[in-house]
Structure formats: C-alpha cells, structure tokens
Enzyme design. Sequence first.
Site, short mmCIF file in Angstrom:
data_model
loop_
_atom_site.label_atom_id
_atom_site.label_comp_id
_atom_site.label_asym_id
_atom_site.label_seq_id
_atom_site.Cartn_x
_atom_site.Cartn_y
_atom_site.Cartn_z
N GLY A 120 -13.59 27.78 -8.70
CA GLY A 120 -13.39 26.48 -8.06
C GLY A 120 -14.22 25.37 -8.67
CB ALA A 121 -16.97 25.27 -11.05
CB SER A 126 -7.46 30.90 -11.84
OG SER A 126 -7.39 29.62 -12.38
CG ASP A 170 -6.45 25.84 -17.37
OD1 ASP A 170 -6.87 24.88 -18.04
OD2 ASP A 170 -6.17 25.75 -16.17
C1 GLA Z 1 -5.57 22.64 -14.27
C2 GLA Z 1 -4.30 23.34 -14.75
C3 GLA Z 1 -3.98 22.98 -16.17
C4 GLA Z 1 -3.99 21.47 -16.39
C5 GLA Z 1 -5.25 20.84 -15.79
C6 GLA Z 1 -5.23 19.35 -15.84
O1 GLA Z 1 -6.68 23.13 -14.98
O2 GLA Z 1 -4.45 24.74 -14.64
O3 GLA Z 1 -2.73 23.54 -16.53
O4 GLA Z 1 -2.83 20.87 -15.89
O5 GLA Z 1 -5.45 21.25 -14.45
O6 GLA Z 1 -5.32 18.90 -17.14
#
Ligand code: GLA
Length: 378
Positions: A120-121, A126, A170
């Site tokens: 959550g940071a 995830s 991510d």
């Molecule tokens: C989260 C989502 C990513 C991206 C970012 C915003 O981290 O998992 O896919 O959309 O927000 O840039």
Amino acid sequence: MADAARQFADRYGREPDGVWYAPGRVNLIGEHTDYNEGFALPFAISAGICVAAAARDDGAIALSSAQHGDGTVIVPVDALAPGRPDGWAAYPAGVAWALLSAGHRVGGASLAIDADLAAGAGLSSSAALECAAGLAFADLNQLALSRPELAALGRRAENDFVGAPTGLMDQLAVLLCQAGHALLLDCRTGAGTAVPLDPAAAGLVLLIIDTRVQHELTEGGYGARRRACEDAARVLGARSLRDITDVSVLDQLGDRVLRSRARHVVTENRRVIDTAELLRTGQLSEVGTLLTASHASLRDDFAVSWPEADTAVETAIAAGAHGARMTGGGFGGSVIALAPAAAAAAVSAAVAARFTRQGWRPPVIVPVKPSQSARRLL
Ligand code: GLA
C-alpha cells in the site's frame, strides 16, 4: 527475507524446491500513462518479496505469509476462481488461475511468502508478489514463459482475479528492469529500453518518502480516471490518448474534467520522453523540474495526489531537492525526491518535521538505488 526458506520449513515441515524473488518498483515519471498506451520510466528497487515454494501432490495451492499471521490458505487448483481466495492470497493464487486460464498445466504447490516491501506504499508490492509467484509456478511446472508473457499473466491476475483495473507498467518493471538503469516503456508495444540511472555517480540521491497513507487500487478513484481517459480518447476519435501529442487538440473536449484528465496524460508522455533524453545525456539533476511538473499535473489536472504528498513535495523542494513527485497510482503511497547527496539529510529532516507539525504519522524516508529485476535465488 532470506528467511522465506526457513519459514517454509516451519510451515510445511520440509525444505522448499526453490526460492524466487521480485523487487518493488518506483516509477521515476510517466504516471497514469500505461493504460493510455503511453510511456513510463520505472526502475526496480532493492526491497521486494520472496516466495519459497515446492510442488505438492494433492492438487492444492497452499499460501502462507510472514506478514499475514500464522494461518495457511489452502484452495484446490481446480476451485480457484475470482474471490476464492480473496485478500492478500488472491495475488499469488490469481497468477495460478491466470496460468490455467491461458491453457497451462498447473499442479499443486505450497508457497511461503516474506517481504521487506511495505504494502500500500505505492511501490508495487502487488506486482512483486504476482511476479515472484509467477516465476515459482513457471519453474515448478516447467513452463517456458517469457518475461513479457509472465508480466501479462500477472496483470490478468490483478485485473480479473483481484479486481484492480491496472495497466502493465508494474509487472514489466518488476520483470525487466536492470540495476543502474530505469526502463523506458512504450506501453503500446510493451517494449522496454534500459536508460542509465545512477544518482550516486552524479552526486545525487533519490529518496522515497512513504507518506504512510495507504492506497487501494481496487477502490473507485483509479477506475474512474481510467474511464475518463477512455472517454476523452473516444470523443477525440483517437485509439488512445497516446495518439494525441498536441495539447491544443484537447480544446475539442467540451467537458472540463475530461479535458484536464487528458491534458495530464498528453503532457506526461512528453515529460517521460524528455526525462529519458536527459538521462541518456547525463543531465540527471535537470530531471528535477520535470518531476515537479509531473506532480503538479497529477495534483491539478489528474486529481490523484493527496495532502501528505503535496506537502512532502513542497517541503522537499524548499529544503534543497531538485524536484519531487508522487509515484504510483495515487490517493496514498509514496513521493520520490531527487536531491543533491549533500542535501539528503536536510530534506529528510525538513519533511519529517513538517509531518510532525501537521500531526501526521511520521513518514518513512529511505534512499533508493535502481536495482535488478525478479529472479530465482535458490
Ligand atoms: C498503478 C498501476 C499501474 C499504473 C500506475 C499509475 O501502479 O498498477 O498500472 O497505472 O498506477 O501510473
């Protein structure tokens, strides 16, 4: 974290077949651009998630986590379905489900999870969990999967099993980044190019300021932003906002909110390209201005920042940082600040003191170093 193997032995009474690791990520710049087929520039950090795992012969997935108490979640592989299991266990279980849905054979497995990455940071715990589990499942089941394929399966787990409508940045960052580099991602093609990012060599430091405000991407704000971007692209007759490069085109959007949301995406894509160019030409300190501009755009046009982030950015810059911005999806999480190494202590102290004055929880401030991507450790 090396304790994942010991934790495995304690929980399951045998040694694991292997230990896999995936790092968290910081997005240097390029926020809310990935699902608009645009550009992002993340790097992997040195904190992450370890998964110790072994095959089991009863056809079930067993999941335990050092961060989530003494219990073990056990679900038969053929009973995996969105919602079963839920909570933290949905992330690794969702990857097994995504593999099955894609036609791969997945046998039973026991997993013991340990993390030195806060959830959550805004640092992609995830995706780290999905990717470490994905590497473990791939090896245990002898599946020859490329890293982009694994990234897509992690995203599928997050979108369709966990229920968070995120993009692919991510997972690609966690699986493709290199030490000493950021990864310039073209989210239309999925292609990533390593760009040098070595703050220490430039006499600089990148600080992560965890504002201690937790965020959840399954809550409505993220999905609402995504829909606004899709609506704006539709009104403009574009496949995605990636295809808009001239902000004056946005004047065609009658709706003020859609116009602001789209303006963030269009200007942010430009800032990512400009940042990558500065990195390639060794001008890292110049990136600060772009980071701060990105934050202003996320705060004013995209409306995803939060008061602690705005205050951290403002205070860090006043104390000598070259620039700062929120990182990740927003509504909570972390800020990154780029500062001269000599000013790092003053920046940290100023932000901590300001939080105390505001009566907020103390921020956790640590320097970060662009680090290696996910891998098998044992
Ligand atoms: C989260 C989502 C990513 C991206 C970012 C915003 O981290 O998992 O896919 O959309 O927000 O840039």
